[in-house]
Scaffold this active site. Structure first.
Site, mmCIF file in Angstrom:
data_model
loop_
_atom_site.group_PDB
_atom_site.id
_atom_site.type_symbol
_atom_site.label_atom_id
_atom_site.label_comp_id
_atom_site.label_asym_id
_atom_site.label_seq_id
_atom_site.Cartn_x
_atom_site.Cartn_y
_atom_site.Cartn_z
ATOM 1 N N ASN A 7 0.857 -1.186 0.000
ATOM 2 C CA ASN A 7 0.000 0.000 0.000
ATOM 3 C C ASN A 7 0.898 1.244 0.000
ATOM 4 O OD1 ASN A 7 -1.359 2.292 1.187
ATOM 5 N ND2 ASN A 7 -3.070 0.940 1.603
ATOM 6 N N HIS A 10 1.059 6.189 1.849
ATOM 7 C CA HIS A 10 1.920 7.068 2.650
ATOM 8 C C HIS A 10 2.939 7.842 1.815
ATOM 9 C CE1 HIS A 10 0.222 6.189 6.420
ATOM 10 N NE2 HIS A 10 0.574 4.922 6.445
ATOM 11 N N HIS A 43 -5.657 3.749 -1.673
ATOM 12 C CA HIS A 43 -6.985 4.106 -1.181
ATOM 13 C C HIS A 43 -7.297 5.498 -1.706
ATOM 14 C CE1 HIS A 43 -9.781 4.500 2.615
ATOM 15 N NE2 HIS A 43 -10.399 4.807 1.493
ATOM 16 N N ARG A 45 -9.470 8.305 -1.286
ATOM 17 C CA ARG A 45 -10.452 8.744 -0.285
ATOM 18 C C ARG A 45 -11.315 9.854 -0.861
ATOM 19 N NH1 ARG A 45 -8.754 6.816 5.131
ATOM 20 N NH2 ARG A 45 -10.501 8.025 5.898
ATOM 21 N N ARG A 49 -7.154 13.045 0.436
ATOM 22 C CA ARG A 49 -6.094 13.550 1.310
ATOM 23 C C ARG A 49 -4.707 13.030 0.942
ATOM 24 N NH1 ARG A 49 -7.190 10.318 6.898
ATOM 25 N NH2 ARG A 49 -9.236 11.234 6.657
ATOM 26 N N GLU A 70 -8.667 0.504 -2.882
ATOM 27 C CA GLU A 70 -9.502 0.561 -1.673
ATOM 28 C C GLU A 70 -10.411 1.763 -1.801
ATOM 29 O OE1 GLU A 70 -7.253 0.914 1.890
ATOM 30 O OE2 GLU A 70 -6.125 -0.888 1.486
ATOM 31 N N THR A 101 -8.096 3.899 8.169
ATOM 32 C CA THR A 101 -9.330 3.120 8.270
ATOM 33 C C THR A 101 -9.402 2.464 9.645
ATOM 34 O OG1 THR A 101 -8.928 2.637 5.949
ATOM 35 C CG2 THR A 101 -10.728 1.444 6.996
ATOM 36 N N GLU A 151 -11.071 -9.224 3.127
ATOM 37 C CA GLU A 151 -9.769 -8.857 3.680
ATOM 38 C C GLU A 151 -9.976 -8.745 5.182
ATOM 39 O OE1 GLU A 151 -7.499 -5.492 2.090
ATOM 40 O OE2 GLU A 151 -6.555 -5.250 4.059
ATOM 41 N N HIS A 191 -3.644 -4.455 7.855
ATOM 42 C CA HIS A 191 -3.771 -3.337 8.784
ATOM 43 C C HIS A 191 -2.897 -3.564 10.014
ATOM 44 C CE1 HIS A 191 -5.269 0.310 10.534
ATOM 45 N NE2 HIS A 191 -5.876 0.559 9.389
HETATM 46 N N1 PXP Z 1 -5.930 -2.832 4.397
HETATM 47 C C1 PXP Z 1 -6.818 -1.822 4.409
HETATM 48 C C2 PXP Z 1 -8.214 -2.091 3.973
HETATM 49 C C3 PXP Z 1 -6.423 -0.523 4.784
HETATM 50 O O1 PXP Z 1 -7.317 0.478 4.783
HETATM 51 C C4 PXP Z 1 -5.067 -0.298 5.128
HETATM 52 C C5 PXP Z 1 -4.627 1.092 5.492
HETATM 53 O O2 PXP Z 1 -4.685 1.903 4.391
HETATM 54 C C6 PXP Z 1 -4.186 -1.378 5.062
HETATM 55 C C7 PXP Z 1 -4.641 -2.635 4.738
HETATM 56 C C8 PXP Z 1 -2.725 -1.208 5.355
HETATM 57 O O3 PXP Z 1 -2.559 -0.925 6.696
HETATM 58 P P1 PXP Z 1 -1.134 -0.470 7.235
HETATM 59 O O4 PXP Z 1 -0.820 0.832 6.565
HETATM 60 O O5 PXP Z 1 -1.344 -0.361 8.700
HETATM 61 O O6 PXP Z 1 -0.152 -1.537 6.834
#
Ligand code: PXP
Length: 239
Positions: A7, A10, A43, A45, A49, A70, A101, A151, A191
């Site tokens: 992901n 960031h 994601h 949003r 953001r 996402e 999330t 998920e 997550h």
């Molecule tokens: N899965 C989903 C559905 C999420 O919303 C996120 C955060 O964007 C992640 C996984 C990844 O989480 P993390 O950034 O804590 O690894």
């Protein structure tokens, strides 16, 4: 053997800090893929953001593995997904004020809305995953309305203090994996996963893809993205 989806939200958050054009999440996606990532996750949003519409368009053209979008199950996002055609859409709950999330989707309460979203996306040839807590009723509801994947939200496991609490959360996740698989759905998880807690959850087996963002991008700041992705690939695939 599980797959690793990276992901890259960031990276866009850092770009946002100065309102400019770098670092570019599109470049990050390419580096992550070269380092062995099996998929790229963003994601988009409602408040834009971090990830922007431009990123999504370019990622669709450049990602060579699998692009997982996402998104909230809103009309706007469904229209965007149907025009961009990511390989997978992961439906997530979205609150404007949250830092990230916070919880899984409440499929049971929003059954018909989510069912309609699943149908529209699947009609467009997109695989649909629902981000849910490791909860038996939510998994059954996800299956009832035709989700291809769940998920499993691993936040409670990641935040559990002490081995006993951690193991209790692991049992919930293990049961969720078993039930979802029995019902014929694919299982992803994510997550709060990092280079340490991934080992225990990976050992459960049955998880097709881990979706990891924060810990990889945090490590990348110190050692570079290529190395950070390779280190996680090693853990996910070979630990
Ligand atoms: N899965 C989903 C559905 C999420 O919303 C996120 C955060 O964007 C992640 C996984 C990844 O989480 P993390 O950034 O804590 O690894």
């Amino acid at each position: 053997m599980s797959r690793l989806g990276v992901n890259i939200d960031h990276v866009a958050t850092i770009r946002r800090a100065r309102g400019g054009v770098e670092p570019d999440p599109v470049t990050a996606a390419a580096i992550a893929e070269l380092a062995g990532a099996d998929g790229i996750i963003v994601h988009l949003r409602e408040d834009r953001r971090h990830i922007q519409d431009r990123d999504l368009k370019l990622l669709r053209q450049t990602v060579k593995t699998r692009l997982n979008l996402e998104m909230a199950a809103t009309e706007e996002m469904i229209a965007i997904a149907l025009s961009i055609k990511p390989d997978i859409c992961t439906l997530v709950p979205e609150k404007r004020q949250e830092l990230t999330t916070e919880g899984g989707l409440d499929v049971r309460i929003n059954l018909s809305l989510i069912e309609k979203a699943i149908e529209s996306l699947q009609d467009g040839g997109i695989i649909v995953s629902l981000f849910i807590d490791p909860d038996t009723d939510q998994i059954k509801a996800a299956n009832k309305i035709g989700a291809d994947y769940v998920e499993i939200h691993t936040g409670s496991f990641a935040e559990a203090k002490g081995i006993k609490n951690e193991d209790q959360e692991l049992i919930k996740i293990e049961n969720a994996i078993k039930l979802a698989s029995k019902l014929g759905m694919g299982v992803n998880a994510g997550h709060g996963l990092n280079y340490s807690n991934i080992k225990k959850i990976s050992a459960l087996g049955g998880i097709e893809e881990f979706n990891i963002g924060h810990s990889i991008i945090s490590r990348a700041v110190m050692v570079g993205l290529d190395r950070a992705v390779r280190d996680m690939v090693d853990l996910v695939k070979y630990a």
